[in-house]
Design an enzyme around this catalytic site. Structure first.
Site, PDB file in Angstrom:
ATOM      1  N   CYS A  80      -3.734  -3.737   4.146  1.00  0.00           N
ATOM      2  CA  CYS A  80      -2.793  -4.743   4.669  1.00  0.00           C
ATOM      3  C   CYS A  80      -3.162  -6.172   4.295  1.00  0.00           C
ATOM      4  O   CYS A  80      -2.350  -7.085   4.480  1.00  0.00           O
ATOM      5  CB  CYS A  80      -2.706  -4.650   6.189  1.00  0.00           C
ATOM      6  N   ASN A 110       4.562  -1.631  12.396  1.00  0.00           N
ATOM      7  CA  ASN A 110       3.606  -2.120  11.395  1.00  0.00           C
ATOM      8  C   ASN A 110       4.277  -2.249  10.032  1.00  0.00           C
ATOM      9  O   ASN A 110       4.844  -1.278   9.529  1.00  0.00           O
ATOM     10  CB  ASN A 110       2.430  -1.139  11.304  1.00  0.00           C
ATOM     11  N   SER A 156      -7.624  -2.371   6.030  1.00  0.00           N
ATOM     12  CA  SER A 156      -8.576  -1.283   6.237  1.00  0.00           C
ATOM     13  C   SER A 156      -9.378  -1.061   4.970  1.00  0.00           C
ATOM     14  O   SER A 156      -8.931  -1.364   3.864  1.00  0.00           O
ATOM     15  CB  SER A 156      -7.827   0.003   6.586  1.00  0.00           C
ATOM     16  N   HIS A 181      -3.156 -10.156  11.847  1.00  0.00           N
ATOM     17  CA  HIS A 181      -2.574  -8.882  11.383  1.00  0.00           C
ATOM     18  C   HIS A 181      -2.250  -8.040  12.621  1.00  0.00           C
ATOM     19  O   HIS A 181      -3.094  -7.870  13.495  1.00  0.00           O
ATOM     20  CB  HIS A 181      -3.554  -8.144  10.482  1.00  0.00           C
ATOM     21  N   GLU A 191       0.848  -1.193   0.000  1.00  0.00           N
ATOM     22  CA  GLU A 191       0.000   0.000   0.000  1.00  0.00           C
ATOM     23  C   GLU A 191       0.883   1.242   0.000  1.00  0.00           C
ATOM     24  O   GLU A 191       0.455   2.330   0.369  1.00  0.00           O
ATOM     25  CB  GLU A 191      -1.017  -0.013   1.140  1.00  0.00           C
TER      26      GLU A 191
HETATM   27  N1  CAA Z   1       0.857   2.689  30.442  1.00  0.00           N
HETATM   28  C1  CAA Z   1       0.175   1.631  29.915  1.00  0.00           C
HETATM   29  N2  CAA Z   1      -0.724   1.765  28.884  1.00  0.00           N
HETATM   30  C2  CAA Z   1      -0.938   2.992  28.384  1.00  0.00           C
HETATM   31  C3  CAA Z   1      -0.270   4.134  28.890  1.00  0.00           C
HETATM   32  C4  CAA Z   1       0.659   3.937  29.966  1.00  0.00           C
HETATM   33  N3  CAA Z   1       1.325   4.954  30.492  1.00  0.00           N
HETATM   34  N4  CAA Z   1      -0.695   5.203  28.198  1.00  0.00           N
HETATM   35  C5  CAA Z   1      -1.601   4.765  27.280  1.00  0.00           C
HETATM   36  N5  CAA Z   1      -1.736   3.425  27.392  1.00  0.00           N
HETATM   37  C6  CAA Z   1      -2.581   2.547  26.585  1.00  0.00           C
HETATM   38  C7  CAA Z   1      -3.983   3.075  26.343  1.00  0.00           C
HETATM   39  O1  CAA Z   1      -4.848   2.780  27.420  1.00  0.00           O
HETATM   40  C8  CAA Z   1      -4.348   2.356  25.059  1.00  0.00           C
HETATM   41  O2  CAA Z   1      -4.694   1.026  25.329  1.00  0.00           O
HETATM   42  P1  CAA Z   1      -6.247   0.554  25.227  1.00  0.00           P
HETATM   43  O3  CAA Z   1      -6.697   0.900  23.828  1.00  0.00           O
HETATM   44  O4  CAA Z   1      -6.198  -0.910  25.476  1.00  0.00           O
HETATM   45  O5  CAA Z   1      -6.982   1.349  26.261  1.00  0.00           O
HETATM   46  C9  CAA Z   1      -3.009   2.278  24.304  1.00  0.00           C
HETATM   47  O6  CAA Z   1      -1.988   2.484  25.287  1.00  0.00           O
HETATM   48  C10 CAA Z   1      -2.839   3.354  23.234  1.00  0.00           C
HETATM   49  O7  CAA Z   1      -3.086   4.605  23.835  1.00  0.00           O
HETATM   50  P2  CAA Z   1      -4.038   5.666  23.127  1.00  0.00           P
HETATM   51  O8  CAA Z   1      -5.294   5.013  22.643  1.00  0.00           O
HETATM   52  O9  CAA Z   1      -4.154   6.854  23.987  1.00  0.00           O
HETATM   53  O10 CAA Z   1      -3.104   6.011  21.869  1.00  0.00           O
HETATM   54  P3  CAA Z   1      -3.331   7.048  20.727  1.00  0.00           P
HETATM   55  O11 CAA Z   1      -4.630   7.746  20.861  1.00  0.00           O
HETATM   56  O12 CAA Z   1      -2.113   7.881  20.682  1.00  0.00           O
HETATM   57  O13 CAA Z   1      -3.379   6.176  19.390  1.00  0.00           O
HETATM   58  C11 CAA Z   1      -3.974   4.512  17.833  1.00  0.00           C
HETATM   59  C12 CAA Z   1      -3.596   4.788  19.282  1.00  0.00           C
HETATM   60  C13 CAA Z   1      -5.362   5.105  17.560  1.00  0.00           C
HETATM   61  C14 CAA Z   1      -4.037   3.011  17.599  1.00  0.00           C
HETATM   62  C15 CAA Z   1      -2.937   5.182  16.884  1.00  0.00           C
HETATM   63  O14 CAA Z   1      -1.678   4.649  17.109  1.00  0.00           O
HETATM   64  C16 CAA Z   1      -3.282   5.058  15.425  1.00  0.00           C
HETATM   65  O15 CAA Z   1      -4.034   5.857  14.862  1.00  0.00           O
HETATM   66  N6  CAA Z   1      -2.651   4.050  14.705  1.00  0.00           N
HETATM   67  C17 CAA Z   1      -2.840   3.878  13.275  1.00  0.00           C
HETATM   68  C18 CAA Z   1      -4.115   3.142  12.958  1.00  0.00           C
HETATM   69  C19 CAA Z   1      -4.045   1.703  13.369  1.00  0.00           C
HETATM   70  O16 CAA Z   1      -3.006   1.092  13.488  1.00  0.00           O
HETATM   71  N7  CAA Z   1      -5.229   1.099  13.567  1.00  0.00           N
HETATM   72  C20 CAA Z   1      -5.317  -0.306  13.889  1.00  0.00           C
HETATM   73  C21 CAA Z   1      -6.516  -0.941  13.260  1.00  0.00           C
HETATM   74  S1  CAA Z   1      -6.499  -0.618  11.496  1.00  0.00           S
HETATM   75  C22 CAA Z   1      -5.367  -1.728  10.857  1.00  0.00           C
HETATM   76  O17 CAA Z   1      -5.026  -2.689  11.494  1.00  0.00           O
HETATM   77  C23 CAA Z   1      -4.814  -1.471   9.494  1.00  0.00           C
HETATM   78  C24 CAA Z   1      -3.441  -0.951   9.639  1.00  0.00           C
HETATM   79  O18 CAA Z   1      -2.503  -1.715   9.688  1.00  0.00           O
HETATM   80  C25 CAA Z   1      -3.237   0.484   9.742  1.00  0.00           C
END
Ligand code: CAA
Length: 445
Positions: free
Chosen positions: A120, A328, A364, A244, A83
């Site tokens: 993916c 990733n 996605s 994945h 991609e």
């Molecule tokens: N200690 C332990 N855990 C902590 C922590 C700490 N100090 N601080 C945060 N965390 C945890 C949070 O609780 C959260 O876990 P849960 O979801 O289980 O509650 C985790 O760490 C991540 O924290 P946030 O949700 O606050 O992180 P974020 O808002 O910065 O972003 C994300 C997370 C949305 C996944 C972001 O990384 C993102 O947009 N990633 C790209 C999209 C993606 O990968 N999506 C996955 C599904 S889509 C897919 O699979 C296709 C692909 O490959 C892209």
């Protein structure tokens, strides 16, 4: 029926590394444990200035062909899943073939080449294409080369920046394979979703939180569809379940959901009932919200049970070991999850022959796919040949300024030249631009 599946696999990581808790978290003013414990990541792999999807894919394919003693005539298809493509017409597989032809006497003029796109999941779809081509008897005794290669970079400041990565997985698909046989049964969960897309742009537009929900919803649908053709899934029948892995924390969520789904109405649910009650059933609730709250409470309790924790430690955690160190790899991600599991099995001295894997792919946009694999008796030799640990250890560890520079250097909208951080050796490298804007490559001894 002759078995068809993955005969060999090779992994090629980008030559740079970004330490997430050590280098990235302090710059973002965040707790390092958000990365190590929350997302489950220690580091991301990055491409050096002379690396891209072609070099990484060609390098993985070259290693694979050398190790298996193959010549171009042995290959009847080259499919690249990515991609991160940079051309809407000419497929990456032609560039990869061009690279390989620099180091082999023969050529790939009679190999069918293409490029697969569906986020993916395209790597797994390319395995399907190869499987179907062989099953249809159109392969003339030849094998297919499937290459999943991506530079999974996000815009600076995007939440996804924490989950970047770069690398390639090359797989040889053959009759009577040495590594795993693919099942004919498959299940799909597919819908028109807007969670992650790149409308003619390099870096993705992502609704991160929604993408997590879409992954779970489509994966659940795919499991149900798989069960409709293959019968109910019993987790004890599968040694590992590689999924994945955009980041290991995502798989932690998917695994819990999958476990709840497959133990429903089974003796496992009954055995756990004394400790945490039975699973909530929708019909017992007046509102959807009350049902969802009860489900959430049940899942919170389920994940703390010894039974669930033991299954997770045995069947899921081993699939995440490479991902934790590389981030990733989009199309390659589920394929490094399979490799991680088999590598852990080898290190533990486990006999995997005839053991089964339940493989969950996702792209996605969105689509999930579930199929089973049966490990073949050549697996140990294949996995022993991987040198992924050495590759990971040899990556150049970037400081923050290095990271900013290399991200800019790979940004198509910036005109930035960066000195390479590592010295290429026995690999293909990007070698500048041709007269029509095509990319040039050369092999460095
Ligand atoms: N200690 C332990 N855990 C902590 C922590 C700490 N100090 N601080 C945060 N965390 C945890 C949070 O609780 C959260 O876990 P849960 O979801 O289980 O509650 C985790 O760490 C991540 O924290 P946030 O949700 O606050 O992180 P974020 O808002 O910065 O972003 C994300 C997370 C949305 C996944 C972001 O990384 C993102 O947009 N990633 C790209 C999209 C993606 O990968 N999506 C996955 C599904 S889509 C897919 O699979 C296709 C692909 O490959 C892209």
């Amino acid at each position: 029926m002759t078995a068809v599946g993955i005969d060999a696999i090779e992994i090629w990581t980008g030559n740079l590394k970004l330490d997430l808790p050590g280098t990235f978290a302090p710059q973002k003013g965040e707790d390092p444990e958000k990365y190590t414990k929350g997302l489950g990541l220690n580091a991301s792999s990055f491409p050096d200035s002379y690396e891209d999807i072609v070099t990484m894919g060609a390098n993985a394919a070259h290693r694979l062909m050398e190790r298996k003693g193959l010549e171009p005539d042995d290959i009847g298809r080259i499919d690249v899943a990515t991609e991160s493509s940079f051309d809407n017409s000419k497929p990456v597989s032609t560039y990869v073939a061009g690279c390989l032809e620099q180091v082999y006497d023969g050529d790939f003029h009679h190999a069918n080449k293409g490029e697969r796109k569906f986020a993916c999941i395209a790597g797994t779809q390319s395995l399907d294409d190869a499987y179907n081509w062989i099953r249809a008897g159109r392969n003339r005794g030849r094998s297919a080369l499937v290459i999943a290669t991506d530079t999974a970079l996000y815009a600076r400041g995007d939440a996804g920046e924490a989950t970047q990565g770069a690398g390639a997985v090359a797989m040889l698909i053959s009759e009577d394979p040495d590594l795993v046989e693919l099942s004919a049964e498959q299940g799909y969960g597919s819908a028109d979703e807007t969670d992650f897309l790149k409308p003619n742009q390099q870096f993705p537009s992502v609704d991160g939180k929604r993408s997590v929900q879409v992954y779970l919803a489509r994966m659940r649908e795919a499991v149900e569809d798989y069960e409709s053709v293959a019968g109910d899934v019993h987790l004890d029948d599968f040694a590992y379940a590689p999924f994945h892995t955009p980041f290991p924390g995502m798989v932690r969520k998917a695994a819990l959901l999958a476990y709840r789904h497959v133990i429903r109405n089974t003796s496992v649910e009954e055995e756990l009932a004394d400790e945490i009650g039975r699973q909530p059933r929708a019909e017992a609730f007046d509102t959807d919200e009350a049902y969802r709250d009860a489900l959430r409470d049940y899942m919170d309790s389920l994940k703390e049970t010894d039974r669930y924790r033991e299954w997770y430690a045995e069947a899921i955690d081993p699939t995440l070991s490479i991902s934790r160190e590389v981030g990733n790899w989009y199309t390659g991600s589920v394929h490094i999850a399979r490799a991680s599991a088999l590598k852990e099995a080898l290190e533990d001295g486990r006999d995997m022959t005839d053991e089964r894997l339940l493989v969950g792919s996702y792209g996605s946009g969105a689509q999930a796919e579930i199929h089973a694999e049966t490990v073949q008796d050549g697996w140990e030799k294949e996995i022993e040949a991987l040198n992924v640990d050495e590759q990971l250890a040899e990556r150049y560890d970037m400081d923050w300024e290095d990271y900013e520079e290399i991200h800019d250097a790979h940004n198509h909208e910036m005109d930035v030249d960066v000195e390479e951080f590592t010295t290429p050796s026995e690999e293909f490298v990007f070698d500048g631009w041709g007269r029509m804007g095509e990319r040039k490559y050369r092999y460095v001894e």
